[in-house]
Design an enzyme around this catalytic site. Structure first.
Site, PDB file in Angstrom:
ATOM      1  N   ASP A  70       0.813  -1.216   0.000  1.00 53.05           N
ATOM      2  CA  ASP A  70       0.000   0.000   0.000  1.00 53.05           C
ATOM      3  C   ASP A  70       0.847   1.266   0.000  1.00 53.05           C
ATOM      4  O   ASP A  70       1.342   1.683   1.043  1.00 53.05           O
ATOM      5  CB  ASP A  70      -0.925  -0.023   1.229  1.00 53.05           C
ATOM      6  CG  ASP A  70      -1.881   1.147   1.238  1.00 53.05           C
ATOM      7  OD1 ASP A  70      -1.994   1.838   0.190  1.00 53.05           O
ATOM      8  OD2 ASP A  70      -2.517   1.386   2.271  1.00 53.05           O
ATOM      9  N   ASP A 266      -1.735   5.174  -5.688  1.00 47.58           N
ATOM     10  CA  ASP A 266      -2.073   4.387  -4.501  1.00 47.58           C
ATOM     11  C   ASP A 266      -2.197   2.901  -4.835  1.00 47.58           C
ATOM     12  O   ASP A 266      -3.249   2.448  -5.285  1.00 47.58           O
ATOM     13  CB  ASP A 266      -3.390   4.913  -3.914  1.00 47.58           C
ATOM     14  CG  ASP A 266      -3.821   4.146  -2.671  1.00 47.58           C
ATOM     15  OD1 ASP A 266      -3.012   3.346  -2.137  1.00 47.58           O
ATOM     16  OD2 ASP A 266      -4.967   4.334  -2.224  1.00 47.58           O
TER      17      ASP A 266
END
Ligand SMILES: *[C@@H]1O[C@H](CO)[C@@H](O)[C@H](O)[C@H]1NC(C)=O
Ligand SMILES: *[C@@H]1O[C@H](CO)[C@@H](O)[C@H](O)[C@H]1NC(C)=O
Length: 411
Positions: A70, A266
């Site tokens: 992440d 992201d």
């Protein structure tokens, strides 16, 4: 409806108390040199899994854990037997922390909070809570433990790093069967920043996510040829996440008049999100274009909000490519314009029902506000590099199915 997950951290607040006795941290250090890059095979896909994971070895003795990668959040945490209040099922036994608690005054604890919001009612420990944009969250305490890594040269290193022992997790709408999250954001609590502060790697990460599933993740700058990468500076105005600043949406080579899209890279988000202005414009142009094509809207397919069916089920995005135009996000920096291109494969999926669905979703609907996220779907088959040393984000088309040979192999 399976929307994949969104790894972006939206807020951090103080939480409840958990008692550990503390021990003195130790640290290891090794001078970095050429070849001090780490390379991890990645497993997973955008659809149907909705995540990409790597295996890390943590603890003494080291045990394997599967972690979601992440770049939208900083803190790495594991579901933790502290004991656990709310943990989801995990592929491995919950992490059992040793007694090495991070104290509240530690700068790494402070880095998890907004300025002014870091208070220490329990000075002997660092309580954290991370909340993700998909409304999932993890609450726990910060501990230090040993992470075992191997450089691409084969040399093994151990490093004592802070991680979250998460003993109370709320699942987002799209929980996935992993042990925790590998936070790769810009903050000083990220595993990358910690390794860098111990002089073990350069402050650079990159990932290469294959459209076939799988791929690789790396720390350090030995894996790619920088002169072939398209580079764009990280925004000096928006520093919380990896952002090259604002972009203009280009549809089929033409400007859409949708500008000022604040864009974040992201990897924790499976799909791409546009704010409602861009989303509304995009979906209405697309619907108009498709009226002249042999595709019909398929509202009965709940895989994603917008799906279309053909005369017979599709197998691959290649089957539908001809009906869809390429998109791009155009970033300007002074006089230079840099395009991040999204071919139809970078924004469409084929659902299990054989329909084609739009993998760009309405970010305003999930509370992202004006922010636009470039998610995994749009980063497939590219190496995407986040260089925190030069403050640049880069990308280059790449074959993500094969683990790279490093530049050093030629020496
Ligand atoms: C996570 O990755 C590992 C390899 O690193 C793989 O063996 C495992 O199946 C993956 N786990 C899940 C839940 O996808
Ligand atoms: C996107 O979300 C916003 C906020 O929920 C909503 O007002 C808008 O109608 C949505 N757009 C579409 C095309 O569904």
């Amino acid at each position: 409806m399976s929307k994949g997950k969104v790894g972006l951290v939206v807020l951090l607040i103080l939480s409840v108390v958990l008692k550990f006795s503390s021990a003195t941290p130790t640290s290891s250090s090794l001078m970095k040199s050429a070849g001090s890059s780490l390379l991890f095979p990645v497993h997973g896909n955008v659809y149907p899994s909705g995540y990409y994971n790597v295996t890390l070895h943590i603890g003494q003795p080291a045990k394997p854990y599967f972690l979601d990668i992440d770049t939208g959040s900083d803190l790495t945490w594991l579901q933790c037997d502290a004991p656990c209040v709310h943990c989801a099922e995990a592929p491995h036994p919950y992490y059992k922390p040793n007694n090495d608690l991070v104290v509240c005054k530690d700068p790494i604890c402070a880095s998890l909070f907004e300025p002014g919001e870091h208070k220490c009612p329990h000075p002997e420990q660092c309580d954290y809570e991370v909340q993700y944009a998909d409304s999932g969250s993890s609450l726990g305490v910060l501990v230090r433990d040993v992470f075992a890594f191997k450089y691409i040269t084969g040399v093994r290193i151990n490093s004592r790093l802070a991680l979250g022992c998460g003993y109370d997790q709320l699942p987002g709408p799209s929980n996935h069967p992993l042990d925790g999250i590998l936070g790769l954001g810009k903050g000083s609590s990220s595993v990358l920043a910690q390794l860098h502060s111990q002089n073990l790697v350069r402050n650079v990460i990159g990932h290469c996510l294959s459209g076939q599933g799988g791929g690789f993740l790396f720390f350090g700058d030995d894996i790619y040829d920088s002169s072939r990468v398209v580079w764009i500076p990280m925004s000096p105005d928006y520093t919380k996440h990896y952002s090259p600043g604002v972009a203009e949406l280009i549809f089929g080579g033409k400007t859409s008049l949708i500008k000022n899209l604040l864009t974040i890279f992201d990897s924790g988000s499976s799909y791409t999100y546009f704010n409602h202005l861009a989303y509304d414009a995009l979906t209405s142009v697309m619907k108009k274009e498709l009226t002249r094509k042999p595709l019909k809207e398929a509202p009965e397919d709940q895989t994603l909000p917008l799906c279309w069916k053909g005369q017979k089920p599709f197998k691959n995005t290649r089957d539908v490519k001809k009906y869809f135009k390429p998109l791009s996000l155009s970033f300007s920096n002074g006089k230079t314009r840099t395009l991040f291109e999204l071919t139809p494969e970078a924004y469409l999926i084929i659902s299990s029902k054989g329909n084609v669905c739009l993998g760009i979703l309405n970010g305003t609907e999930i509370g992202l506000g004006e922010i636009n996220l470039i998610g995994d779907i749009s980063m497939q088959d590219k190496m995407v590099i986040y260089d925190n040393e030069k403050q640049m984000i880069g990308w280059i088309r790449a074959d993500c199915d094969r683990l790279p040979r490093s530049k050093l192999d030629n020496i």
